[in-house]
Scaffold this motif. Structure first.
Motif, PDB file in Angstrom:
ATOM      1  N   SER A 146      -3.447   4.168  -3.699  1.00 15.29           N
ATOM      2  CA  SER A 146      -2.905   2.827  -3.478  1.00 15.29           C
ATOM      3  C   SER A 146      -3.588   1.820  -4.381  1.00 15.29           C
ATOM      4  O   SER A 146      -4.743   2.000  -4.794  1.00 15.29           O
ATOM      5  CB  SER A 146      -3.093   2.424  -2.012  1.00 15.29           C
ATOM      6  N   GLU A 171      -1.325   9.511  -6.073  1.00 21.40           N
ATOM      7  CA  GLU A 171      -1.128   9.080  -4.693  1.00 21.40           C
ATOM      8  C   GLU A 171      -2.221   8.113  -4.242  1.00 21.40           C
ATOM      9  O   GLU A 171      -2.635   8.097  -3.077  1.00 21.40           O
ATOM     10  CB  GLU A 171      -1.088  10.281  -3.735  1.00 21.40           C
ATOM     11  N   THR A 197       2.967   1.620  -3.509  1.00 18.68           N
ATOM     12  CA  THR A 197       2.137   1.957  -4.663  1.00 18.68           C
ATOM     13  C   THR A 197       1.506   3.345  -4.520  1.00 18.68           C
ATOM     14  O   THR A 197       1.304   4.054  -5.521  1.00 18.68           O
ATOM     15  CB  THR A 197       1.027   0.912  -4.839  1.00 18.68           C
ATOM     16  N   ALA A 198       1.191   3.748  -3.297  1.00 11.33           N
ATOM     17  CA  ALA A 198       0.627   5.087  -3.093  1.00 11.33           C
ATOM     18  C   ALA A 198       1.666   6.165  -3.347  1.00 11.33           C
ATOM     19  O   ALA A 198       1.372   7.217  -3.936  1.00 11.33           O
ATOM     20  CB  ALA A 198       0.065   5.206  -1.682  1.00 11.33           C
ATOM     21  N   SER A 200       2.568   6.317  -7.314  1.00 14.95           N
ATOM     22  CA  SER A 200       1.547   6.688  -8.286  1.00 14.95           C
ATOM     23  C   SER A 200       1.421   8.202  -8.385  1.00 14.95           C
ATOM     24  O   SER A 200       1.710   8.935  -7.429  1.00 14.95           O
ATOM     25  CB  SER A 200       0.196   6.081  -7.893  1.00 14.95           C
ATOM     26  N   ASN A 205      -5.131  -3.395 -11.391  1.00 17.05           N
ATOM     27  CA  ASN A 205      -5.390  -3.294  -9.955  1.00 17.05           C
ATOM     28  C   ASN A 205      -6.245  -4.444  -9.453  1.00 17.05           C
ATOM     29  O   ASN A 205      -6.025  -4.974  -8.356  1.00 17.05           O
ATOM     30  CB  ASN A 205      -6.066  -1.964  -9.645  1.00 17.05           C
ATOM     31  N   THR A 222       0.824  -1.211   0.000  1.00 15.91           N
ATOM     32  CA  THR A 222       0.000   0.000   0.000  1.00 15.91           C
ATOM     33  C   THR A 222       0.856   1.258   0.000  1.00 15.91           C
ATOM     34  O   THR A 222       0.596   2.215  -0.730  1.00 15.91           O
ATOM     35  CB  THR A 222      -0.935  -0.004   1.219  1.00 15.91           C
ATOM     36  N   PHE A 223       1.892   1.269   0.816  1.00 13.39           N
ATOM     37  CA  PHE A 223       2.740   2.457   0.924  1.00 13.39           C
ATOM     38  C   PHE A 223       3.516   2.724  -0.369  1.00 13.39           C
ATOM     39  O   PHE A 223       3.534   3.855  -0.886  1.00 13.39           O
ATOM     40  CB  PHE A 223       3.710   2.283   2.093  1.00 13.39           C
TER      41      PHE A 223
END
Length: 623
Positions: free
Chosen positions: A339, A337, A330-331, A334, A422, A327-328
């Motif tokens: 996830s 921002e 990919t957020a 991107s 996703n 989660t961290f």
């Protein structure tokens, strides 16, 4: 009809009824007047009773440990089949009885000696009387010059399954020791029969073990298997020594004398049928069937509960590490921002991870395989090296798979748009957790993750339910779960990719188990390893001053008394404690009575009271 009570007593009563013509016990007791009763004492290993004879004399009957009874005798009955006339006990007679004791004891028979002594009157003229009752005589004062009647051998056969239970305990790394009051040879024969005493094992008697120093006892205990002719204090000392050495100690017992050892042990097992109330109160577990094999069942269930907690913790940490890092990263990477895993998707993962996984992993019944590993040392971390190895290995695999799918799905043609990508990452992540649950059914390095699977239908049903719910979420989850709006949301190759990558988690788990734990342990820095105290240096309060010279013993006792008085009641007393010199002055005729009765003021302003002294006498003034 059968007798109820102590096994030794009932065996003697059954023998007397069958071969000696004894009538009902109640009639036998009513026909005899009891003058004094001497209860059994584990220190002297015997019990006795004084009865009145028809001619007005008294007779003391004693039964107990054969070799101890023999040492108290000075005469022996000539021929019990003819009359009760006695003759002096010769050396040949003693040797014959000792040979018979050894013969019985070598066949695992408990030997009980029966002796008596006659007195012209009761109480005897020169015997010491007990305090508070002049008709009761101190037993030790008259326990001599006895007449040897005979000896019986009692065999208490082993319960069915005891040798197998001892063998399973040894397989599980549990050292079984027998502490008994029986003869050394009897205890040795029984211990060999049930598998407690092996070739390297050591057998000792209680007094011999008790008289050793603490350091000598610590050297002997690792090889000690049988402690014969022992007292309750010997059992308590053995438990204390084992705990000081860092061992986890379990004690079994049924008598009142076993209560100190049961209370001191980490786990106390008392007998539910023959156990006394004192023993039951002092123990932690009560065996309702008085069977040693139940201890093995308790051991299996204890390890099963511990394993259930560890399995869930291992699975939860793997999911948490993977979800947080995924989660961290990919957020942060991107542009918007956002996830790859949405809040609702993480909620579904959290439901799998907490509620359903806990129910699935914690309902496994105990398996025989849990006895194949050694017990954990005292103070060991709840997360072992084997668990860390599986957590880190599975997290690395899952992160590698999800990152590759997230960053390379478009370039490799697996997903045509970000929504499908996703959804593929979410679907693959969930299937890896589903199959990773199977890995977490084992906490050791064995490969059979299906052991006892058919005994836990909760695990099977929950896995099918979660798998079915995941399929429904992908097909009909739509907007709430942020599923791709394309039709279908996941193509056949994408489904195959997610499920195959999930199944590979089991293969990765088998590969991780091939890595030796010793290799992982050597890779851990020393400052991260938990330091252990050196065993054998712990000193209990009761032994803190045992090594003091005898000359300082009185000083030690006085200091201990003063310390207890100063720290305890003295600080809470409401009256003033005067020095003896001041007390003499207040009792002098040169001081008025009003001075001695005046209540001095305490620093807090509260009244404290001193006891007024009586009128002075000539003895009071005598220097």
């Amino acid at each position: 009809m059968t007798f109820i009570g102590s096994k030794t007593e009932t065996a003697l009563l059954e023998y007397a009824k069958a071969y000696l013509g004894m009538g009902p016990v109640s009639e036998e007791r009513s026909n005899v007047k009891t003058l004094q009763l001497v209860p059994f004492d584990s220190g002297r290993k015997c019990m006795g009773i004084v009865v009145q004879l028809e001619n007005g004399a008294a007779r003391l009957y004693v039964k107990g440990a054969s070799e101890i009874m023999l040492r108290k005798c000075s005469s022996i009955i000539r021929d019990p089949t003819r009359d009760s006339s006695s003759a002096p006990l010769t050396i040949d007679d003693k040797e014959a009885v000792k040979d018979l004791i050894e013969n019985y004891a070598s066949r695992s028979l408990r030997t009980i000696g029966i002796i008596y002594r006659d007195f012209e009157r009761w109480p005897p003229r020169n015997a010491k009387r007990a305090e508070g009752d002049q008709n009761e005589v101190i037993f030790e004062d008259i326990f001599n010059n006895m007449t040897f009647v005979g000896m019986v051998g009692i065999q208490d056969p082993l319960r069915e399954g005891v040798p197998g239970a001892v063998k399973r305990c040894r397989r599980a790394g549990v050292v079984v020791r027998m502490v008994t009051g029986d003869n050394k040879l009897t205890a040795q024969a029984i211990a060999r029969e049930c598998g407690i005493l092996d070739r390297e094992g050591l057998i000792m008697e209680g007094p011999e073990f008790r008289n050793l120093s603490k350091f000598q006892q610590n050297e002997i205990i690792p090889r000690l298997r049988v402690l014969a002719r022992s007292s309750p204090e010997d059992k308590r000392i053995l438990v204390r020594r084992l705990k000081d050495m860092g061992e986890t100690v379990a004690v079994t017992g049924d008598g009142t004398n076993d209560a100190p050892a049961l209370k001191l042990a980490d786990v106390g097992f008392s007998m539910g049928i023959t156990g006394t109330e004192v023993a039951k109160e002092a123990s932690a577990i009560i065996l309702m069937d008085d069977n040693f094999t139940s201890i093995v069942k308790a051991l299996k269930w204890g390890r099963a509960v511990n394993d259930a907690v560890k399995r869930f913790l291992q699975f939860q940490l793997t999911v948490n590490v993977t979800a947080i890092v995924l989660t961290f990263v990919t957020a942060v990477s991107s542009s918007d921002e956002g996830s790859v895993l949405t809040a609702v998707q993480l909620l579904w993962v959290n439901l799998i991870m907490d509620t359903l996984a806990a129910l699935a992993l914690a309902t496994d019944p105990p398996q025989d395989g849990c006895l194949d590993r050694k017990p954990e040392r005292r103070g060991a971390s709840i997360i072992s090296i084997t668990m860390w190895k599986m957590i880190i290995g599975q997290a690395i695999y899952q992160l590698a798979v999800t990152f590759i799918l997230y960053y390379a799905a478009g370039s490799t043609g697996i997903a045509t748009n970000n929504d499908q990508r996703n959804t593929l990452v979410f679907n693959t992540f969930v299937w890896m957790q589903i199959f990773n649950q199977w890995n977490n059914r084992r906490l050791d390095n064995h490969f059979n993750i299906f052991e006892g699977l058919l005994q836990n239908w909760y695990f099977i049903i929950i896995n099918f339910a979660v798998s079915g719910a995941q399929v429904l979420i992908i097909f009909v989850g739509g907007t709430p779960f942020s599923i791709s709006p394309t039709k279908p949301p996941q193509t056949g190759p994408q489904w195959a990719c997610a499920i195959v990558l999930g199944v590979i988690s089991i293969i990765i788990g088998a590969a991780i188990r091939l890595i030796p734990d010793e290799l992982i342990s050597r890779c851990i820095p020393e400052f991260l390893k938990k330091k252990r105290d050196i065993p054998g240096l712990a000193v209990s309060d009761e032994e803190r001053f045992n090594d003091y010279p005898e000359a300082l013993a009185n000083v030690r006792d006085e200091l201990a008394f003063v310390r207890k008085l100063k720290g305890g009641r003295l600080n809470n007393l409401k009256f003033a404690v005067q020095h003896p010199r001041n007390f003499i002055k207040t009792r002098s005729p040169f001081h008025s009575r009003s001075n001695s009765m005046r209540a001095p003021q305490t620093p807090t302003g509260e009244d404290s009271f001193s006891v007024p002294s009586p009128a002075p006498t000539g003895n009071d003034l005598d220097p």
